[in-house]
Design a protein around this motif. Structure first.
Motif: not given
Length: 142
Positions: A1-24
């Motif tokens: 799925m192609t989506t736009e990302k919030n300007t806030q960095d949603t990745t963990s500082s330790t593993d760079r895995t995107p955090a799940p969105a609370a809202l879409q």
């Protein structure tokens, strides 16, 4: 799925895995009013990650069985638990995650208030086409 990302960095500082969105948040990016409003929201730092989805972009997937026109006609959000909310209920869910807007989200969540906000939102939807035309004209002259 192609989506736009919030300007806030949603990745963990330790593993760079995107955090799940609370809202879409699903919005009509072809609407100048919607773009402007979403732009205001996107400039804020939400209390939880938000995934921004421009439903006017045919490359962005919609929920299974959904018609794009339905999502372009009304504002929608999908919550972390999978509930799909539309109209005033969607705005209340979004506002509850945004600084400066939480007070309005809390107010909208009070018993009986969301249905009243829905009446106002439906009234807005009736004048939205006229407001869109005016906004497009203003964009062209700016």
């Amino acid at each position: 799925m192609t989506t736009e990302k919030n300007t806030q960095d949603t990745t963990s500082s330790t593993d760079r895995t995107p955090a799940p969105a609370a809202l879409q948040v699903m919005f009509d990016g072809s609407c100048p009013l919607c773009r402007r409003e979403v732009g205001v929201y996107r400039d804020l730092t939400p209390s939880a990650p938000i995934q921004w989805v421009d439903v006017s972009d045919p490359n962005n997937l919609l929920p299974s069985g959904a018609e794009r026109a339905v999502f372009m006609a009304r504002f929608h959000v999908r919550t972390a638990d999978g509930r799909l909310l539309g109209g005033a209920a969607a705005f209340v869910a979004l506002w509850l995650t945004l600084p400066g807007w939480r007070w309005l989200g809390r107010f909208g969540a009070l018993p009986g208030v969301t249905p009243l906000l829905e009446v106002v939102y439906r009234g807005f939807l009736r004048v939205r086409p006229l407001m869109q035309r005016l906004a497009r004209r203003l964009e062209r002259t700016a």
